[in-house]
Scaffold this active site. Structure first.
Site, PDB file in Angstrom:
ATOM      1  N   ALA A 140      -2.876  -4.292 -18.837  1.00 52.02           N
ATOM      2  CA  ALA A 140      -3.013  -5.717 -19.167  1.00 52.02           C
ATOM      3  C   ALA A 140      -3.529  -6.471 -17.947  1.00 52.02           C
ATOM      4  N   GLY A 141      -4.657  -6.002 -17.442  1.00 49.79           N
ATOM      5  CA  GLY A 141      -5.341  -6.720 -16.362  1.00 49.79           C
ATOM      6  C   GLY A 141      -6.406  -7.604 -16.984  1.00 49.79           C
ATOM      7  N   TYR A 142      -7.420  -7.909 -16.207  1.00 48.73           N
ATOM      8  CA  TYR A 142      -8.485  -8.811 -16.683  1.00 48.73           C
ATOM      9  C   TYR A 142      -9.230  -8.196 -17.866  1.00 48.73           C
ATOM     10  N   ASN A 153       1.303  -1.602 -20.872  1.00 46.60           N
ATOM     11  CA  ASN A 153       1.227  -2.012 -19.464  1.00 46.60           C
ATOM     12  C   ASN A 153       2.546  -1.675 -18.793  1.00 46.60           C
ATOM     13  N   VAL A 156       1.765   4.639 -18.221  1.00 48.69           N
ATOM     14  CA  VAL A 156       0.946   5.734 -18.753  1.00 48.69           C
ATOM     15  C   VAL A 156       1.021   6.882 -17.753  1.00 48.69           C
ATOM     16  N   GLU A 177      -9.838 -12.967   2.671  1.00 51.93           N
ATOM     17  CA  GLU A 177      -8.994 -13.942   1.950  1.00 51.93           C
ATOM     18  C   GLU A 177      -7.545 -13.859   2.436  1.00 51.93           C
ATOM     19  N   ALA A 219     -12.980  -9.210 -10.895  1.00 47.26           N
ATOM     20  CA  ALA A 219     -12.316  -9.786 -12.070  1.00 47.26           C
ATOM     21  C   ALA A 219     -13.369 -10.404 -12.991  1.00 47.26           C
ATOM     22  N   GLN A 220     -14.408 -10.938 -12.363  1.00 46.49           N
ATOM     23  CA  GLN A 220     -15.487 -11.549 -13.139  1.00 46.49           C
ATOM     24  C   GLN A 220     -16.136 -10.516 -14.067  1.00 46.49           C
ATOM     25  N   LYS A 223     -13.067 -22.669  -6.005  1.00 48.33           N
ATOM     26  CA  LYS A 223     -12.249 -21.444  -6.135  1.00 48.33           C
ATOM     27  C   LYS A 223     -11.024 -21.717  -7.012  1.00 48.33           C
TER      28      LYS A 223
HETATM   29  P1  FAD Z   1      -6.253  -5.072 -12.985  1.00 42.87           P
HETATM   30  O1  FAD Z   1      -6.393  -6.538 -13.068  1.00 42.87           O
HETATM   31  O2  FAD Z   1      -5.900  -4.478 -11.679  1.00 42.87           O
HETATM   32  O3  FAD Z   1      -5.177  -4.631 -14.074  1.00 42.87           O
HETATM   33  C1  FAD Z   1      -4.802  -3.299 -14.286  1.00 42.87           C
HETATM   34  C2  FAD Z   1      -3.524  -3.292 -15.091  1.00 42.87           C
HETATM   35  O4  FAD Z   1      -3.192  -1.947 -15.409  1.00 42.87           O
HETATM   36  C3  FAD Z   1      -2.328  -3.876 -14.338  1.00 42.87           C
HETATM   37  O5  FAD Z   1      -1.618  -4.763 -15.160  1.00 42.87           O
HETATM   38  C4  FAD Z   1      -1.490  -2.650 -13.994  1.00 42.87           C
HETATM   39  O6  FAD Z   1      -0.108  -2.929 -13.922  1.00 42.87           O
HETATM   40  C5  FAD Z   1      -1.803  -1.740 -15.179  1.00 42.87           C
HETATM   41  N1  FAD Z   1      -1.601  -0.326 -14.892  1.00 42.87           N
HETATM   42  C6  FAD Z   1      -2.109   0.400 -13.862  1.00 42.87           C
HETATM   43  N2  FAD Z   1      -1.688   1.668 -13.937  1.00 42.87           N
HETATM   44  C7  FAD Z   1      -0.893   1.753 -15.039  1.00 42.87           C
HETATM   45  C8  FAD Z   1      -0.172   2.821 -15.651  1.00 42.87           C
HETATM   46  N3  FAD Z   1      -0.168   4.054 -15.158  1.00 42.87           N
HETATM   47  N4  FAD Z   1       0.514   2.555 -16.774  1.00 42.87           N
HETATM   48  C9  FAD Z   1       0.534   1.292 -17.318  1.00 42.87           C
HETATM   49  N5  FAD Z   1      -0.114   0.262 -16.774  1.00 42.87           N
HETATM   50  C10 FAD Z   1      -0.822   0.482 -15.650  1.00 42.87           C
HETATM   51  N6  FAD Z   1     -12.416 -10.471  -8.210  1.00 42.87           N
HETATM   52  C11 FAD Z   1     -13.113 -11.589  -8.533  1.00 42.87           C
HETATM   53  O7  FAD Z   1     -13.998 -11.541  -9.410  1.00 42.87           O
HETATM   54  N7  FAD Z   1     -12.854 -12.791  -7.938  1.00 42.87           N
HETATM   55  C12 FAD Z   1     -11.888 -12.934  -7.009  1.00 42.87           C
HETATM   56  O8  FAD Z   1     -11.678 -14.021  -6.484  1.00 42.87           O
HETATM   57  C13 FAD Z   1     -11.139 -11.788  -6.642  1.00 42.87           C
HETATM   58  N8  FAD Z   1     -10.155 -11.898  -5.732  1.00 42.87           N
HETATM   59  C14 FAD Z   1      -9.398 -10.793  -5.429  1.00 42.87           C
HETATM   60  C15 FAD Z   1      -8.371 -10.944  -4.488  1.00 42.87           C
HETATM   61  C16 FAD Z   1      -7.593  -9.856  -4.150  1.00 42.87           C
HETATM   62  C17 FAD Z   1      -6.500 -10.031  -3.151  1.00 42.87           C
HETATM   63  C18 FAD Z   1      -7.845  -8.589  -4.756  1.00 42.87           C
HETATM   64  C19 FAD Z   1      -6.990  -7.403  -4.403  1.00 42.87           C
HETATM   65  C20 FAD Z   1      -8.877  -8.429  -5.679  1.00 42.87           C
HETATM   66  C21 FAD Z   1      -9.660  -9.539  -6.016  1.00 42.87           C
HETATM   67  N9  FAD Z   1     -10.705  -9.436  -6.947  1.00 42.87           N
HETATM   68  C22 FAD Z   1     -11.435 -10.543  -7.278  1.00 42.87           C
HETATM   69  C23 FAD Z   1     -10.965  -8.164  -7.643  1.00 42.87           C
HETATM   70  C24 FAD Z   1     -10.251  -8.205  -9.012  1.00 42.87           C
HETATM   71  O9  FAD Z   1      -8.926  -8.597  -8.850  1.00 42.87           O
HETATM   72  C25 FAD Z   1     -10.310  -6.867  -9.746  1.00 42.87           C
HETATM   73  O10 FAD Z   1     -11.644  -6.460  -9.842  1.00 42.87           O
HETATM   74  C26 FAD Z   1      -9.683  -7.029 -11.140  1.00 42.87           C
HETATM   75  O11 FAD Z   1      -8.309  -7.271 -11.041  1.00 42.87           O
HETATM   76  C27 FAD Z   1      -9.931  -5.789 -11.999  1.00 42.87           C
HETATM   77  O12 FAD Z   1      -9.405  -6.005 -13.269  1.00 42.87           O
HETATM   78  P2  FAD Z   1      -8.911  -4.781 -14.140  1.00 42.87           P
HETATM   79  O13 FAD Z   1      -8.648  -5.333 -15.506  1.00 42.87           O
HETATM   80  O14 FAD Z   1      -9.817  -3.630 -14.007  1.00 42.87           O
HETATM   81  O15 FAD Z   1      -7.555  -4.308 -13.473  1.00 42.87           O
HETATM   82  P1  NAD Z   2     -14.500  -3.812  -0.142  1.00 44.51           P
HETATM   83  O1  NAD Z   2     -14.906  -2.429  -0.414  1.00 44.51           O
HETATM   84  O2  NAD Z   2     -15.320  -4.910  -0.658  1.00 44.51           O
HETATM   85  O3  NAD Z   2     -14.346  -4.024   1.434  1.00 44.51           O
HETATM   86  C1  NAD Z   2     -13.702  -3.065   2.236  1.00 44.51           C
HETATM   87  C2  NAD Z   2     -14.157  -3.225   3.678  1.00 44.51           C
HETATM   88  O4  NAD Z   2     -13.451  -2.291   4.469  1.00 44.51           O
HETATM   89  C3  NAD Z   2     -15.648  -2.936   3.852  1.00 44.51           C
HETATM   90  O5  NAD Z   2     -16.247  -3.998   4.549  1.00 44.51           O
HETATM   91  C4  NAD Z   2     -15.661  -1.622   4.635  1.00 44.51           C
HETATM   92  O6  NAD Z   2     -16.752  -1.525   5.519  1.00 44.51           O
HETATM   93  C5  NAD Z   2     -14.345  -1.711   5.393  1.00 44.51           C
HETATM   94  N1  NAD Z   2     -13.842  -0.407   5.828  1.00 44.51           N
HETATM   95  C6  NAD Z   2     -13.887   0.769   5.143  1.00 44.51           C
HETATM   96  N2  NAD Z   2     -13.360   1.765   5.893  1.00 44.51           N
HETATM   97  C7  NAD Z   2     -12.960   1.205   7.060  1.00 44.51           C
HETATM   98  C8  NAD Z   2     -12.319   1.711   8.219  1.00 44.51           C
HETATM   99  N3  NAD Z   2     -12.004   3.005   8.341  1.00 44.51           N
HETATM  100  N4  NAD Z   2     -12.046   0.862   9.216  1.00 44.51           N
HETATM  101  C9  NAD Z   2     -12.358  -0.454   9.120  1.00 44.51           C
HETATM  102  N5  NAD Z   2     -12.959  -0.993   8.046  1.00 44.51           N
HETATM  103  C10 NAD Z   2     -13.245  -0.179   7.020  1.00 44.51           C
HETATM  104  O7  NAD Z   2     -12.977  -3.924  -0.680  1.00 44.51           O
HETATM  105  P2  NAD Z   2     -12.099  -5.231  -0.987  1.00 44.51           P
HETATM  106  O8  NAD Z   2     -12.329  -6.293   0.008  1.00 44.51           O
HETATM  107  O9  NAD Z   2     -10.715  -4.725  -1.208  1.00 44.51           O
HETATM  108  O10 NAD Z   2     -12.688  -5.716  -2.385  1.00 44.51           O
HETATM  109  C11 NAD Z   2     -12.545  -4.892  -3.541  1.00 44.51           C
HETATM  110  C12 NAD Z   2     -13.321  -5.516  -4.682  1.00 44.51           C
HETATM  111  O11 NAD Z   2     -12.712  -6.748  -5.057  1.00 44.51           O
HETATM  112  C13 NAD Z   2     -14.766  -5.842  -4.305  1.00 44.51           C
HETATM  113  O12 NAD Z   2     -15.569  -5.605  -5.385  1.00 44.51           O
HETATM  114  C14 NAD Z   2     -14.724  -7.324  -4.005  1.00 44.51           C
HETATM  115  O13 NAD Z   2     -15.969  -7.955  -4.275  1.00 44.51           O
HETATM  116  C15 NAD Z   2     -13.644  -7.798  -4.969  1.00 44.51           C
HETATM  117  N6  NAD Z   2     -13.001  -9.002  -4.422  1.00 44.51           N
HETATM  118  C16 NAD Z   2     -13.606 -10.186  -4.689  1.00 44.51           C
HETATM  119  C17 NAD Z   2     -13.055 -11.343  -4.160  1.00 44.51           C
HETATM  120  C18 NAD Z   2     -13.718 -12.667  -4.454  1.00 44.51           C
HETATM  121  O14 NAD Z   2     -14.683 -12.689  -5.211  1.00 44.51           O
HETATM  122  N7  NAD Z   2     -13.224 -13.770  -3.913  1.00 44.51           N
HETATM  123  C19 NAD Z   2     -11.898 -11.281  -3.364  1.00 44.51           C
HETATM  124  C20 NAD Z   2     -11.324 -10.039  -3.118  1.00 44.51           C
HETATM  125  C21 NAD Z   2     -11.898  -8.896  -3.646  1.00 44.51           C
END
Ligand code: FAD
Ligand code: NAD
Length: 395
Positions: free
Chosen positions: A11-13, A37, A81, A169, A312-313, A372
């Protein structure tokens, strides 16, 4: 008469958007919809860096799944799962009987990519879910609480490994949190070290140069140290070791070095690249007409042949299209191919600052921070309309 069984995992995005579409368009007797989930709540992954730093409570980054689904149409199972058996068309759960499906949607998100770096799994923290961010905040606070007695600099040193969007972030939140935390534990602010180590030559590799400079200047102005072009090679109980041998002693190491697909997807036998399934234009796994993969577990390439980053987008758009496509499929209609429409990227640098691109426009500062927050509110709106925005939204 038996109806098709649709099982949505996660139940993610991606998963929730698929379910929202199904429950909106399907009549009660058209399909049996099951959502699985592991928690009773959905966590807003895009906000997890806030509770990880302690700038907001983790309850602001989660909401009850039952509050956003229609339980008369969707059967919600809270369970983990444990396996997906494609040949048996069954999903195995930790505490319930296996469930069978006619159509399977896999939206199980990602897991940290550690590249096999020694000691990382054992000694670093990860911004991954509610449990993991709660641990980071509490660990950091405990380390700060020990400082007055022990006077060891490593207790108030935080290393963030990776300067992608998650790392940046999170650091933005840390610099917001530090004045209050230092005040609470009688620690001079200038004694705290926040070190961001990045393997690539720059912070936020590949992102707009001017915006990267803005972010670095802002964060350096708040005391953050950046080490670029230097990968972390080992994580120990004392801190990290960088390529070339430099050691940074730190009681708190947070790894934000990237993600890979969920292990269960690899174990299911589906063909994966770093745990992600290269899906076709209808988001189907290759060779499996009835298995769809959305979000971080899926892999889609752009017109230049480069993979879109997992966001997430992307997951939201996939879920929106898949919900409608499954309805069409069940009714004998035609599915529409999925085409990702990137709307831009905005990354926060704490509460009041951000950087981003929206369309072909660059935005930064307070305006970007406002945009944001609007993006975060939009997700709440998609899930639960205005009432959820009013209940959970935070400006
Ligand atoms: P998720 O949202 O991760 O959901 C997966 C779900 O599956 C969860 O509810 C989890 O509990 C469940 N699940 C996992 N394993 C199991 C299991 N074995 N059994 C049952 N349930 C399970 N992206 C953006 O576009 N904009 C942003 O600003 C942005 N900011 C981010 C900030 C942070 C700190 C992080 C970490 C990521 C960010 N991202 C952002 C990336 C974005 O969050 C992910 O790409 C997005 O959450 C992916 O969605 P999803 O549905 O694939 O999985
Ligand atoms: P990422 O893969 O985007 O960034 C990981 C960073 O770690 C890279 O710059 C990489 O060079 C560095 N790295 C890898 N190995 C390393 C090492 N051994 N030592 C030091 N640095 C190392 O991963 P993320 O930041 O977790 O993002 C994951 C996904 O979530 C991406 O697709 C990102 O676009 C998305 N996200 C989006 C937002 C937003 O849109 N605001 C915010 C958070 C995450």
């Amino acid at each position: 008469m038996s109806v098709p069984k649709i099982v949505v995992l996660g139940a993610g995005y991606g998963g929730l958007m698929t379910v929202k579409g199904l429950q909106k368009h399907l009549h009660y007797n058209e399909a049996e919809i099951t959502l699985v989930n592991q928690n009773a709540y959905h966590y807003i992954t895009t906000k997890l860096h806030e509770p990880a730093a302690g700038t907001s409570h983790h309850d602001h980054a989660r909401l009850s799944i039952r509050s956003v689904i229609n339980e008369r149409k969707v059967n919600f199972i809270q369970d983990k799962v444990t396996a997906i058996k494609l040949d048996e068309k069954k999903v195995f759960l930790e505490n319930n009987d296996p469930i069978s499906y006619d159509y399977l949607v896999i939206g199980l998100g990602s897991s940290p990519e550690t590249f096999g770096i020694k000691g990382l799994m054992e000694n670093a923290f990860f911004i991954r879910n509610i449990d993991s961010v709660r641990m980071i905040r509490e660990h950091m606070e405990y380390m700060f609480s020990r400082y007055q007695n022990e006077q060891k600099d490593e207790l108030i040193t935080i290393v963030v490994g990776g300067a992608g969007f998650t790392g940046i972030e999170y650091i933005g939140e840390l610099v917001d949190r530090m004045p209050e935390l230092c005040h609470e534990y009688d620690i001079p602010l200038e004694k705290v070290r926040i070190v961001n180590v990045e393997a690539a030559p720059t912070v936020l590799p590949g992102f707009d140069k001017e915006l990267v400079e803005y972010a670095v200047k802002y964060l350096e102005g708040k005391g953050v140290e950046f080490i670029t072009g230097t990968p972390i090679e080992e994580c120990t109980t004392d801190g990290v070791v960088l390529k070339g041998g430099q050691e940074i002693k730190a009681a708190t190491v947070v790894w934000t070095g990237g993600v890979r697909g969920n292990k269960l997807v690899e174990e299911s036998g589906l063909e994966t690249m770093r745990g992600r399934v290269k899906v076709d234009e209808y988001l189907r796994a290759p060779g499996h007409e009835n298995v769809f993969v959305v979000g971080d577990s899926s892999l889609i390439f752009n017109d230049e042949g480069r993979p879109y980053p997992p966001t997430a987008q992307m997951a939201t758009q996939q879920g929106q299209v898949l919900g409608k496509n499954l309805v069409a499929l069940i009714r004998g209609g035609e599915m529409k191919p999925f085409k990702y429409m990137p709307k831009g990227t905005v990354a926060s640098l704490g509460r009041k600052e951000a950087i981003g691109t929206v369309g072909d426009k660059k935005i930064f500062g307070g305006w970007a921070a406002f945009v944001k927050k609007m993006i975060d509110l939009r997700w709440l709106f998609l899930l639960g309309g205005v009432s959820l925005v009013l209940r959970k939204g935070k400006l």
